[in-house]
Enzyme design. Sequence first.
Site, PDB file in Angstrom:
ATOM      1  N   GLY A 137       2.242   3.323  13.406  1.00  0.00           N
ATOM      2  CA  GLY A 137       2.602   1.914  13.405  1.00  0.00           C
ATOM      3  C   GLY A 137       1.816   1.074  12.414  1.00  0.00           C
TER       4      GLY A 137
ATOM      5  N   GLY B 263       8.523   6.694  15.204  1.00  0.00           N
ATOM      6  CA  GLY B 263       8.451   5.486  16.022  1.00  0.00           C
ATOM      7  C   GLY B 263       9.340   4.398  15.452  1.00  0.00           C
ATOM      8  N   GLY B 264       8.744   3.475  14.725  1.00  0.00           N
ATOM      9  CA  GLY B 264       9.463   2.301  14.223  1.00  0.00           C
ATOM     10  C   GLY B 264      10.778   2.609  13.521  1.00  0.00           C
TER      11      GLY B 264
ATOM     12  CG  ASN C 295       7.897   7.731  21.028  1.00  0.00           C
ATOM     13  OD1 ASN C 295       8.428   7.179  21.996  1.00  0.00           O
ATOM     14  ND2 ASN C 295       6.585   7.820  20.878  1.00  0.00           N
ATOM     15  CD1 TRP C 296      14.274   5.558  20.131  1.00  0.00           C
ATOM     16  CD2 TRP C 296      15.432   4.649  21.831  1.00  0.00           C
ATOM     17  NE1 TRP C 296      15.608   5.813  19.912  1.00  0.00           N
ATOM     18  CE2 TRP C 296      16.335   5.265  20.944  1.00  0.00           C
ATOM     19  CE3 TRP C 296      15.935   4.027  22.966  1.00  0.00           C
ATOM     20  CZ2 TRP C 296      17.714   5.264  21.164  1.00  0.00           C
ATOM     21  CZ3 TRP C 296      17.302   4.020  23.195  1.00  0.00           C
ATOM     22  CH2 TRP C 296      18.183   4.632  22.292  1.00  0.00           C
ATOM     23  CE  LYS C 297       5.487   4.854  19.032  1.00  0.00           C
ATOM     24  NZ  LYS C 297       4.300   4.578  18.218  1.00  0.00           N
TER      25      LYS C 297
ATOM     26  CD  GLU D 165       1.931   4.212  20.911  1.00  0.00           C
ATOM     27  OE1 GLU D 165       2.967   4.305  21.594  1.00  0.00           O
ATOM     28  OE2 GLU D 165       1.966   4.060  19.666  1.00  0.00           O
TER      29      GLU D 165
ATOM     30  CG  HIS E 257       2.538   8.940  21.880  1.00  0.00           C
ATOM     31  ND1 HIS E 257       1.804   7.815  21.569  1.00  0.00           N
ATOM     32  CD2 HIS E 257       3.399   9.131  20.848  1.00  0.00           C
ATOM     33  CE1 HIS E 257       2.224   7.344  20.404  1.00  0.00           C
ATOM     34  NE2 HIS E 257       3.188   8.124  19.945  1.00  0.00           N
TER      35      HIS E 257
ATOM     36  CB  SER F 177       3.652   5.114   8.934  1.00  0.00           C
ATOM     37  OG  SER F 177       2.928   4.223   9.760  1.00  0.00           O
TER      38      SER F 177
ATOM     39  CD  GLU G 103       3.100  10.965  17.023  1.00  0.00           C
ATOM     40  OE1 GLU G 103       4.173  10.666  16.490  1.00  0.00           O
ATOM     41  OE2 GLU G 103       2.674  10.408  18.043  1.00  0.00           O
TER      42      GLU G 103
HETATM   43  P1  13P Z   1       5.487   5.076  13.878  1.00  0.00           P
HETATM   44  O1  13P Z   1       6.546   5.915  13.242  1.00  0.00           O
HETATM   45  O2  13P Z   1       5.976   3.705  14.284  1.00  0.00           O
HETATM   46  O3  13P Z   1       4.235   5.049  13.086  1.00  0.00           O
HETATM   47  O4  13P Z   1       5.121   5.781  15.273  1.00  0.00           O
HETATM   48  C1  13P Z   1       4.854   7.132  15.277  1.00  0.00           C
HETATM   49  C2  13P Z   1       4.764   7.576  16.674  1.00  0.00           C
HETATM   50  O5  13P Z   1       3.866   7.200  17.404  1.00  0.00           O
HETATM   51  C3  13P Z   1       5.825   8.468  17.174  1.00  0.00           C
HETATM   52  O6  13P Z   1       5.489   9.014  18.402  1.00  0.00           O
END
Ligand code: 13P
Length: 248
Positions: A172, A232-233, A9-11, A96, A94, A211, A166
Amino acid sequence: MRRKLVIGNWKMNGSRAANSVLLSGIVAGFKSGKADAAVCVPAPYLAQCEAELAETPVAWGGQDVSAYAAGAYTGEVAASMLLDFGSKFAIVGHSERRAYHGENNELVAQKALAAVNAGLVPVVCVGETLQQREAGKTAVTVCLQLQAVLDVLDTAALEKIVLAYEPVWAIGTGKTATPAMAQEVHALLRKQVAERNAAAAAGMQILYGGSMKPENAKDLLAQPDIDGGLIGGAALKAEDFLGIIEAA
Ligand code: 13P
């Protein structure tokens, strides 16, 4: 036997130039063994994914999808539009989106329904905040989030979705749920799906997100109900993303 699935997930990250480096790195290093891989990218980059991934085993998709099919919904992206660019997946719900865009369980369920109806695979996200976990409300929170989706999908549609657990406090932050903590929630979610459709529950891929890194992926992915990761990251560096896929 469920195949493992690792989705990046590149956000809201990327640029044409950076994406090209990342995608070519992923494609060069990806060996489709036991795990499938996909990237969920900002909508403007779907065309780039189609151009650069079409002849590869790596799939792609969006990070959100409208609950509506078409019309006067400024800023929204319809499922048919994601499909127009070859998408397979759409992340829905998600945390967010829930936190910053006010998406509630009912809207998330409508988005999952719109995705399934159009032929996209929704990656339905659920997860508790730190406050909810500390108050002992993890199970009730994730079960309510999942139930809203189960309420709108028919029994057969349950075979066409992916779930992601999640925990909000792990996203994050560098804090990961322990494998046992994650496994407990994954098993609970699978049991809840099984009450509606046992076969769908047995085949459903339930991903962990929060994470996840190459260093912790192996232990998480070794759990019986953890079928992959939503990353994510660590999905923004080909080496790290590939490291997680390898751990699967
Ligand atoms: P991180 O891997 O950066 O914690 O993010 C997880 C995430 O929100 C994937 O959708």
